[in-house]
Design a protein around this motif. Structure first.
Motif, short mmCIF file in Angstrom:
data_model
loop_
_atom_site.label_atom_id
_atom_site.label_comp_id
_atom_site.label_asym_id
_atom_site.label_seq_id
_atom_site.Cartn_x
_atom_site.Cartn_y
_atom_site.Cartn_z
N UNK A 219 46.13 42.56 34.31
CA UNK A 219 46.06 41.44 35.24
C UNK A 219 47.44 40.83 35.41
N UNK A 220 47.86 40.61 36.65
CA UNK A 220 49.14 40.01 36.96
C UNK A 220 48.90 38.51 37.14
N UNK A 221 49.15 37.74 36.09
CA UNK A 221 48.88 36.31 36.11
C UNK A 221 50.15 35.51 36.36
N UNK A 222 50.03 34.49 37.16
CA UNK A 222 51.13 33.57 37.43
C UNK A 222 50.97 32.35 36.52
N UNK B 85 46.30 38.52 26.78
CA UNK B 85 45.58 37.75 27.80
C UNK B 85 45.63 38.41 29.16
N UNK B 86 46.30 39.57 29.23
CA UNK B 86 46.49 40.27 30.51
C UNK B 86 45.98 41.70 30.54
N UNK B 87 45.54 42.25 29.39
CA UNK B 87 45.13 43.66 29.34
C UNK B 87 43.75 43.79 28.72
N UNK C 279 44.57 31.98 34.61
CA UNK C 279 43.94 32.65 33.48
C UNK C 279 42.77 33.48 33.98
N UNK C 280 42.38 34.45 33.19
CA UNK C 280 41.22 35.28 33.49
C UNK C 280 40.13 34.92 32.49
#
Length: 128
Positions: free
Chosen positions: A62-65, A104-106, A69-70
């Motif tokens: 996930x490409x988070x700015x 937090x992104x994978x 959050x996801x």
């Protein structure tokens, strides 16, 4: 006639390629999204993944700015032949149909155990 030798050699090499060669592609990816009154974006991805070889599962980055959050509410595996749905669980990737966050992104999940036969153009559908 000499021009056929390199082509023939290529054909022999292709025929000798290991059956365990790995390939992964997406047959399709469908995304549905709604924005609620608080400005929260709710997204469902349906991934039609096609596995060949000794893959053990999938991964979604996930490409988070900043400030994003996801929150994963559910993950489901769907049998493409029958439409049967199986809810996946968060946990150890030692079991099929479990997923785990590696940051937090994978997000990663298990589709095949190491001792199982390799996939052979096997389609698996996931709702994330």
């Amino acid at each position: 006639m000499r021009a056929l030798l390199p082509l023939g050699a290529c054909i022999v090499l292709l025929a000798a390629a290991p059956a365990s060669a790995r390939e992964l592609h997406w047959k399709s990816l469908e995304v549905g999204a709604t924005l609620d009154s608080q400005g929260v974006l709710h997204v469902v991805e349906r991934q039609h993944m096609v596995f060949s070889g000794d893959w053990n599962g999938g991964e979604r980055g996930f490409d988070l700015r900043p400030g994003q959050e996801v929150v994963l509410h559910a993950m489901t595996r769907i049998d493409p032949a029958t439409g049967t749905k199986r809810e996946m669980r968060e946990g150890s990737l030692d079991k099929i149909d479990q997923y785990s966050w590696f940051s937090d992104r994978v997000l990663r999940w298990r589709a095949r155990l190491a001792e199982d036969r390799p996939f052979d153009d096997t389609e698996i559908v996931y709702d994330i």
